[in-house]
Design a protein around this motif. Structure first.
Motif, PDB file in Angstrom:
ATOM      1  N   SER A 183       1.155  -0.652   0.037  1.00 14.28           N
ATOM      2  CA  SER A 183       0.162  -0.064   0.058  1.00 14.28           C
ATOM      3  C   SER A 183       0.722   1.347   0.526  1.00 14.28           C
ATOM      4  CB  SER A 183      -1.025   0.193   0.978  1.00 14.28           C
ATOM      5  OG  SER A 183      -1.662   1.289   1.253  1.00 14.28           O
ATOM      6  N   TRP A 184       0.238   2.597  -0.312  1.00 16.44           N
ATOM      7  CA  TRP A 184       1.066   3.592  -0.805  1.00 16.44           C
ATOM      8  C   TRP A 184       0.311   4.588   0.656  1.00 16.44           C
ATOM      9  CZ3 TRP A 184       5.533   4.357  -2.616  1.00 16.44           C
ATOM     10  CH2 TRP A 184       6.241   2.832  -3.864  1.00 16.44           C
ATOM     11  N   LYS A 185      -0.519   4.559   1.509  1.00 22.87           N
ATOM     12  CA  LYS A 185      -0.537   4.433   2.118  1.00 22.87           C
ATOM     13  C   LYS A 185       0.278   5.104   3.072  1.00 22.87           C
ATOM     14  CE  LYS A 185      -6.009   2.979   1.706  1.00 22.87           C
ATOM     15  NZ  LYS A 185      -6.513   2.735   2.721  1.00 22.87           N
ATOM     16  N   TYR A 188       0.620   2.918   6.550  1.00 23.16           N
ATOM     17  CA  TYR A 188       1.589   1.730   5.763  1.00 23.16           C
ATOM     18  C   TYR A 188       2.783   2.050   5.824  1.00 23.16           C
ATOM     19  CZ  TYR A 188       2.342  -2.709   3.187  1.00 23.16           C
ATOM     20  OH  TYR A 188       3.349  -3.507   2.963  1.00 23.16           O
ATOM     21  N   SER A 421       6.113  11.748   4.650  1.00 24.96           N
ATOM     22  CA  SER A 421       4.925  11.065   6.132  1.00 24.96           C
ATOM     23  C   SER A 421       4.334  12.097   6.997  1.00 24.96           C
ATOM     24  CB  SER A 421       4.868  10.228   5.994  1.00 24.96           C
ATOM     25  OG  SER A 421       5.958   9.839   7.660  1.00 24.96           O
TER      26      SER A 421
END
Length: 422
Positions: A183-185, A188, A421
């Motif tokens: 996932s690129w969230k 994650y 992030s």
């Protein structure tokens, strides 16, 4: 041909030393919390990280061990001799900060784990564990203390035991390990970076290099390899075997912690685990009393192993930075400044644990600092290990050099995504 030292005559267990204890110390209560979070939140889709980091971890730890055994000096001493002063002081300051926060988080987790087992005041237990670790480091000579640390690595077997008492769908585990749902969230990616930062930490570099020096000083007839090249074959082979086994042990345990959390917590909808003690408590209704007991006692054992490594790596770093006498084999009066750092680091961690620190914030900022400083330290290590003035004829070979630079690059990319992030 005789090597001039008694290192060739040691038994199999004696040959496992710095690599084994360094790898085991990587699975400290803070690391257990990180792995538990990863498994609880993302299930089997985080298992791949352990396989991915293994060769990177092995390569950079072998580099640090080579620097220590070849030069006869710890990592901080070599940085002081061959790098600009601002680099040295900046790295050491951040290392001390990260280690102190880590000690506090580990002591807090150990106090909570013992409270879960027998009841009573968690903060008092945390203080007791801190004092026990401190007294052991200051009063027990290295040749005996290192044996104690090696036996403490057996505490990690508890996490194999937990996996044996829960049902595991091994076919799905194997599939998701090699073919995970990525996932690129943000959450994650942050968790992946946290696992990387927990697995490849700067304090491990300083500890293993210094332990190689300690081992050399404690062995009659042993000399730095740059001075005694005839001792190289047996020692470089030992370092390789020791590090492969030690880091393999560390990563297999990490795999089982993630796996246990995935099977017992994630599959039952328990995805928000904040501490290692909370993970142990969550296991009780899902996996049973025996799994809870194993997980909790494992926290205590790994903490007793990790806190001396954290405090000791800070002391070795400061001693190398300022040229102090340093060795766990020396008595307190022979290395007062070195032991003072051990004492101050441990007491600072104990004090922080009394301030009701947010365990998630402590772990998070410790991981951030470790991730940030790991990259320049790894780059400096690779430069030192390739420098003939430092390593003589034992500059690292092309294969190890490729893996070491690859590990540095990947950690750099991980830190980049960590910063993004934010």
């Amino acid at each position: 041909m005789k090597s001039g030292s008694r290192e060739e005559k040691t038994g199999c267990f004696d040959k496992l030393g710095p690599g084994l204890t360094t790898g085991a110390a990587d699975d400290d209560p803070s690391g257990i919390a990180t792995y538990s979070q990863a498994g609880a939140q993302f299930g089997f889709n985080m298992l791949w990280t352990v396989l991915f980091t293994y060769p990177l971890m092995v390569s950079i730890q072998i580099v640090s061990a080579h620097i220590g055994r070849v030069s006869g000096r710890g990592l901080a001493t070599n940085i002081r001799l061959y790098c600009p002063a601002p680099v040295l002081y900046g790295v050491i300051t951040l290392l001390l900060l990260a280690n102190t926060i880590n000690i506090a988080a580990d002591l807090t987790a150990m106090g909570e784990a013992l409270r879960l087992l027998i009841g009573g005041p968690a903060q008092l237990y945390a203080t007791g564990f801190g004092l026990l670790s401190l007294i052991s480091q200051v009063l027990i000579p290295y040749r005996y203390y290192v044996r104690l640390l090696k036996w403490l690595t057996l505490a990690l077997l508890a996490y194999f035991g937990v996996a044996l008492v829960v049902h595991i769908p091994w076919c799905e585990v194997a599939l998701r390990t090699v073919m995970p749902h990525l996932s690129w969230k943000g959450e994650y990616i942050t968790t992946v970076v946290a696992v990387f930062g927990t697995t490849i930490s700067p304090y491990l570099f300083f500890w293993q290099a210094s332990q190689e020096v300690e081992g050399q000083l404690a062995t009659p007839g042993a000399l730095p390899l740059i001075q005694a090249p005839e001792q190289a074959a047996v020692n470089l082979r030992r370092i390789k075997i020791d590090t492969y086994i030690g880091m393999g042990f560390s990563n297999v345990v990490a795999f089982f912690i993630i796996l246990t959390a995935a099977v017992t917590l994630n599959l039952h909808g328990l995805t928000d685990i904040q501490t290692s003690a909370e993970a142990a408590l969550a296991l009780r209704p899902v996996a049973g009393e025996f799994a809870f007991l194993l997980f909790s006692t494992g926290i205590l054992g790994t903490g007793l192993l990790a806190i001396p490594v954290l405090a000791g790596s800070s002391a070795y770093a400061m001693a190398g930075c300022f040229g102090w006498k340093n060795s766990l084999e020396r008595k307190f009066m022979e290395a007062k400044a070195f032991y003072s750092v051990v004492i101050v680091s441990t007491f600072a961690g104990m004090a922080l644990s009394f301030n009701k620190i947010d365990p998630i914030k402590a772990l998070y900022w410790s991981a951030v600092i470790n991730g940030v400083i790991s990259v320049p330290i790894m780059v400096v290590m690779m430069l030192l290990a390739s420098h003939k003035e430092v390593m003589g004829q034992f500059v690292i070979k092309p294969g190890l050099k490729i893996w070491g630079w690859l590990a540095s690059l990947i950690m750099g990319i991980a830190v980049f995504f960590m910063l993004i992030s934010f």
